[in-house]
Write a protein that holds these residues in place. Structure first.
Motif, PDB file in Angstrom:
ATOM      1  N   THR A 193      42.194   0.992 -39.381  1.00 43.70           N
ATOM      2  CA  THR A 193      43.176   0.083 -38.819  1.00 43.70           C
ATOM      3  C   THR A 193      43.029  -1.279 -39.495  1.00 43.70           C
ATOM      4  O   THR A 193      42.053  -1.522 -40.216  1.00 43.70           O
ATOM      5  N   PRO A 194      43.980  -2.207 -39.279  1.00 46.09           N
ATOM      6  CA  PRO A 194      43.810  -3.554 -39.848  1.00 46.09           C
ATOM      7  C   PRO A 194      42.551  -4.256 -39.379  1.00 46.09           C
ATOM      8  O   PRO A 194      42.068  -5.167 -40.045  1.00 46.09           O
ATOM      9  N   LYS A 195      41.999  -3.828 -38.244  1.00 51.41           N
ATOM     10  CA  LYS A 195      40.820  -4.492 -37.690  1.00 51.41           C
ATOM     11  C   LYS A 195      39.557  -3.643 -37.727  1.00 51.41           C
ATOM     12  O   LYS A 195      38.471  -4.142 -37.426  1.00 51.41           O
ATOM     13  N   GLY A 196      39.674  -2.363 -38.035  1.00 52.32           N
ATOM     14  CA  GLY A 196      38.476  -1.551 -37.975  1.00 52.32           C
ATOM     15  C   GLY A 196      38.718  -0.087 -38.280  1.00 52.32           C
ATOM     16  O   GLY A 196      39.522   0.273 -39.147  1.00 52.32           O
ATOM     17  N   ILE A 197      38.039   0.771 -37.525  1.00 53.91           N
ATOM     18  CA  ILE A 197      38.018   2.213 -37.745  1.00 53.91           C
ATOM     19  C   ILE A 197      38.206   2.887 -36.395  1.00 53.91           C
ATOM     20  O   ILE A 197      37.717   2.401 -35.365  1.00 53.91           O
ATOM     21  N   ALA A 198      38.925   4.005 -36.378  1.00 52.99           N
ATOM     22  CA  ALA A 198      39.124   4.762 -35.147  1.00 52.99           C
ATOM     23  C   ALA A 198      38.916   6.239 -35.423  1.00 52.99           C
ATOM     24  O   ALA A 198      39.304   6.745 -36.485  1.00 52.99           O
ATOM     25  N   ALA A 199      38.285   6.949 -34.492  1.00 51.53           N
ATOM     26  CA  ALA A 199      38.071   8.393 -34.622  1.00 51.53           C
ATOM     27  C   ALA A 199      38.333   9.059 -33.281  1.00 51.53           C
ATOM     28  O   ALA A 199      37.979   8.518 -32.222  1.00 51.53           O
ATOM     29  N   MET A 200      38.946  10.251 -33.331  1.00 53.36           N
ATOM     30  CA  MET A 200      39.333  10.975 -32.127  1.00 53.36           C
ATOM     31  C   MET A 200      38.605  12.313 -32.052  1.00 53.36           C
ATOM     32  O   MET A 200      38.570  13.068 -33.034  1.00 53.36           O
ATOM     33  N   LEU A 201      38.057  12.626 -30.876  1.00 56.79           N
ATOM     34  CA  LEU A 201      37.562  13.970 -30.620  1.00 56.79           C
ATOM     35  C   LEU A 201      38.751  14.917 -30.498  1.00 56.79           C
ATOM     36  O   LEU A 201      39.765  14.578 -29.878  1.00 56.79           O
ATOM     37  N   ASP A 210      38.160  20.452 -18.553  1.00 59.51           N
ATOM     38  CA  ASP A 210      38.404  21.666 -19.322  1.00 59.51           C
ATOM     39  C   ASP A 210      39.477  21.447 -20.387  1.00 59.51           C
ATOM     40  O   ASP A 210      40.288  20.524 -20.292  1.00 59.51           O
ATOM     41  N   PRO A 211      39.526  22.314 -21.405  1.00 61.21           N
ATOM     42  CA  PRO A 211      40.608  22.255 -22.398  1.00 61.21           C
ATOM     43  C   PRO A 211      41.962  22.510 -21.745  1.00 61.21           C
ATOM     44  O   PRO A 211      42.047  23.015 -20.613  1.00 61.21           O
ATOM     45  N   PRO A 212      43.068  22.181 -22.423  1.00 62.77           N
ATOM     46  CA  PRO A 212      44.397  22.349 -21.824  1.00 62.77           C
ATOM     47  C   PRO A 212      44.761  23.815 -21.598  1.00 62.77           C
ATOM     48  O   PRO A 212      44.276  24.711 -22.300  1.00 62.77           O
ATOM     49  N   THR A 213      45.615  24.025 -20.618  1.00 59.28           N
ATOM     50  CA  THR A 213      46.166  25.336 -20.324  1.00 59.28           C
ATOM     51  C   THR A 213      47.684  25.211 -20.258  1.00 59.28           C
ATOM     52  O   THR A 213      48.245  24.132 -20.425  1.00 59.28           O
ATOM     53  N   VAL A 214      48.372  26.306 -19.971  1.00 53.10           N
ATOM     54  CA  VAL A 214      49.826  26.258 -19.801  1.00 53.10           C
ATOM     55  C   VAL A 214      50.195  25.401 -18.600  1.00 53.10           C
ATOM     56  O   VAL A 214      51.248  24.751 -18.577  1.00 53.10           O
ATOM     57  N   GLU A 215      49.331  25.379 -17.602  1.00 52.89           N
ATOM     58  CA  GLU A 215      49.645  24.665 -16.361  1.00 52.89           C
ATOM     59  C   GLU A 215      49.310  23.183 -16.395  1.00 52.89           C
ATOM     60  O   GLU A 215      49.938  22.374 -15.713  1.00 52.89           O
ATOM     61  N   ARG A 216      48.313  22.790 -17.195  1.00 48.04           N
ATOM     62  CA  ARG A 216      47.887  21.386 -17.159  1.00 48.04           C
ATOM     63  C   ARG A 216      47.336  20.955 -18.516  1.00 48.04           C
ATOM     64  O   ARG A 216      46.878  21.773 -19.313  1.00 48.04           O
ATOM     65  N   GLY A 217      47.384  19.640 -18.716  1.00 41.26           N
ATOM     66  CA  GLY A 217      46.850  19.078 -19.937  1.00 41.26           C
ATOM     67  C   GLY A 217      45.367  18.785 -19.817  1.00 41.26           C
ATOM     68  O   GLY A 217      44.683  19.275 -18.906  1.00 41.26           O
ATOM     69  N   ALA A 218      44.869  17.974 -20.725  1.00 40.78           N
ATOM     70  CA  ALA A 218      43.449  17.633 -20.758  1.00 40.78           C
ATOM     71  C   ALA A 218      43.322  16.192 -21.240  1.00 40.78           C
ATOM     72  O   ALA A 218      44.328  15.506 -21.462  1.00 40.78           O
ATOM     73  N   VAL A 219      42.095  15.735 -21.385  1.00 40.31           N
ATOM     74  CA  VAL A 219      41.882  14.374 -21.862  1.00 40.31           C
ATOM     75  C   VAL A 219      40.723  14.364 -22.856  1.00 40.31           C
ATOM     76  O   VAL A 219      39.707  15.027 -22.657  1.00 40.31           O
ATOM     77  N   THR A 220      40.915  13.653 -23.958  1.00 41.24           N
ATOM     78  CA  THR A 220      39.849  13.473 -24.927  1.00 41.24           C
ATOM     79  C   THR A 220      39.655  11.986 -25.181  1.00 41.24           C
ATOM     80  O   THR A 220      40.259  11.159 -24.488  1.00 41.24           O
ATOM     81  N   ARG A 221      38.802  11.632 -26.154  1.00 39.17           N
ATOM     82  CA  ARG A 221      38.439  10.227 -26.327  1.00 39.17           C
ATOM     83  C   ARG A 221      38.673   9.733 -27.750  1.00 39.17           C
ATOM     84  O   ARG A 221      38.388  10.427 -28.719  1.00 39.17           O
ATOM     85  N   LEU A 222      39.182   8.505 -27.835  1.00 38.80           N
ATOM     86  CA  LEU A 222      39.343   7.766 -29.080  1.00 38.80           C
ATOM     87  C   LEU A 222      38.292   6.665 -29.099  1.00 38.80           C
ATOM     88  O   LEU A 222      38.205   5.873 -28.167  1.00 38.80           O
ATOM     89  N   THR A 223      37.479   6.608 -30.156  1.00 37.51           N
ATOM     90  CA  THR A 223      36.445   5.579 -30.294  1.00 37.51           C
ATOM     91  C   THR A 223      36.836   4.614 -31.401  1.00 37.51           C
ATOM     92  O   THR A 223      37.326   5.033 -32.451  1.00 37.51           O
ATOM     93  N   LEU A 224      36.615   3.305 -31.161  1.00 36.04           N
ATOM     94  CA  LEU A 224      36.941   2.270 -32.138  1.00 36.04           C
ATOM     95  C   LEU A 224      35.686   1.536 -32.575  1.00 36.04           C
ATOM     96  O   LEU A 224      34.812   1.227 -31.746  1.00 36.04           O
ATOM     97  N   TRP A 225      35.598   1.269 -33.889  1.00 38.71           N
ATOM     98  CA  TRP A 225      34.551   0.449 -34.483  1.00 38.71           C
ATOM     99  C   TRP A 225      35.200  -0.762 -35.151  1.00 38.71           C
ATOM    100  O   TRP A 225      36.349  -0.687 -35.598  1.00 38.71           O
ATOM    101  N   ASP A 226      34.449  -1.867 -35.268  1.00 34.95           N
ATOM    102  CA  ASP A 226      34.948  -2.958 -36.091  1.00 34.95           C
ATOM    103  C   ASP A 226      34.569  -2.697 -37.544  1.00 34.95           C
ATOM    104  O   ASP A 226      33.902  -1.707 -37.867  1.00 34.95           O
TER     105      ASP A 226
END
Length: 372
Positions: A193-201, A210-226
């Motif tokens: 990014t203009p300010k740093g670095i980003a990585a996503m699981l 749990d991982p996503p299914t047909v019935e529901r989604g899921a959530v993962t994480r984005l990490t930012l570094w300078d």
């Protein structure tokens, strides 16, 4: 879903495009590489990340091969898009470099200690060196003999030699217990990014649900570094429900974020790639914005947990509309700007070295892209 606000740009039209969000204006075409093509004694395939040096036009393409054919490596090449017309005329491999450990040796292969699973790569024009990511490996109930090899975010020279690494927060380190990232669910998305670095699981940590299914989604994480390499923040990213059920319904479903790409300091693109047994691949492109999201770096679990605000997200396109068939799209990078003012976006597939899949490149003209 909230409307994203773009970065400042000198032209009113560019500001309006950014405020409206990124949109595909033209499909420029599809190109493929031959199956198991040879280059300088290596087998080309498994291309899981791509990026372009804007100064020279050289592309960097990382392979996730783990000594099935050759050691961990990246290729360099050309992606030919005509600035005047946007004509997408071809992809050419021009070089290859083996990625090395700090001691100068190649990474060991699959199921060996200290192995690497390269999944993403970015080129930093400031330091003129690539940054690449490995999602590592870990034992599971079904594969208890796999040794633990942690995730990596490492700098390399253009010759592939080790040039340093980024520190990882404890909550994204792999373990041999039901904690941390899942096997094959680590860093697949990486961007500068203009300010740093980003990585996503790619997928949820065990503690985050749990991982996503047909019935529901899921959530993962984005990490930012300078830019100095210090961890700055972490945000929750909502992964959509499965776009269809596998066939049979209790068959294998693998879904998550296969790549991210910065638009500006706050806005990103994300590829959500799904493989469904008996159905095939589904890939959707989204834009998301971190402004207003809760920093969850200090939270051990997101599900269940205290309330938080995830990033805001907007659907851009179903990439299954383009190309001869939907492939395992895992790489995404900005190409050259066209004389029309449009940016170009290139998306590439990992063929898994399988005869049933293809090393595919899709090129698009887009608006609402970076102003630089």
């Amino acid at each position: 879903m909230a409307t994203s606000v773009g970065s400042a740009a000198p032209a009113v039209a560019e500001r309006a495009d950014a405020e409206a969000g990124l949109r595909i204006t033209r499909f420029l075409g599809e190109r493929t590489l031959p199956h198991l093509m040879k280059f300088q004694g290596t087998t080309v395939g498994g291309l899981s990340g791509i990026d372009r040096d804007p100064r020279t036009g050289t592309w960097y393409l990382i392979s996730d091969d783990r000594w099935r054919y050759d050691p961990a490596r990246f290729y360099t090449g050309r992606v030919d898009i005509a600035p005047a017309t946007g004509a997408f005329t071809g992809v050419t491999i021009t070089g290859v470099a083996t990625l090395t450990r700090p001691d100068g040796t190649p990474y060991p292969g699959y199921a060996k200690p200290d192995s690497a699973d390269p999944e993403t790569i970015r080129y930093d024009p400031g330091t003129r060196r690539p940054l690449w990511g490995s999602e590592g490996d870990r034992p599971t109930e079904s594969k208890p003999d796999i040794p633990l090899s942690d995730q990596l975010l490492q700098w390399a020279g253009t010759d592939g030699r080790y040039r340093g690494s980024l520190p990882l927060p404890a909550n994204v380190r792999l373990t041999d217990t039901r904690r941390g990232p899942r096997r094959n669910g680590g860093f697949e998305g990486l961007t500068l990014t203009p300010k740093g670095i980003a990585a996503m699981l790619e997928a949820p940590r065990y503690e985050d649900g749990d991982p996503p299914t047909v019935e529901r989604g899921a959530v993962t994480r984005l990490t930012l570094w300078d830019r100095a390499g210090h961890v700055r923040a972490q945000y929750a990213y909502p992964v959509e429900r499965l776009p269809a059920a596998p066939n049979p319904r209790d068959g294998i479903a693998d879904s998550g974020v296969s790549e991210i790409l910065a638009i500006d300091a706050h806005r990103f693109l994300s590829l959500e790639r799904t493989w469904l047994q008996g159905v095939g691949y589904k890939v959707r492109l989204y834009e998301f914005d971190t402004r207003g999201a809760t920093d969850v770096l200090g939270r051990d679990a997101l599900a269940p947990g205290r309330p938080y605000r995830p990033v805001t997200k907007r659907f851009v396109a179903d990439l299954g509309r383009y190309g001869s068939s939907t492939q395992n799209l895992e790489g995404m990078g900005w190409g050259p700007r066209l004389r029309s003012g449009e940016c170009t976006l290139v998306v590439a597939s990992d063929d898994n070295f399988s005869q049933e899949e293809v090393t595919q490149f899709l090129a698009f003209a887009v608006r609402g892209c970076p102003s630089g």
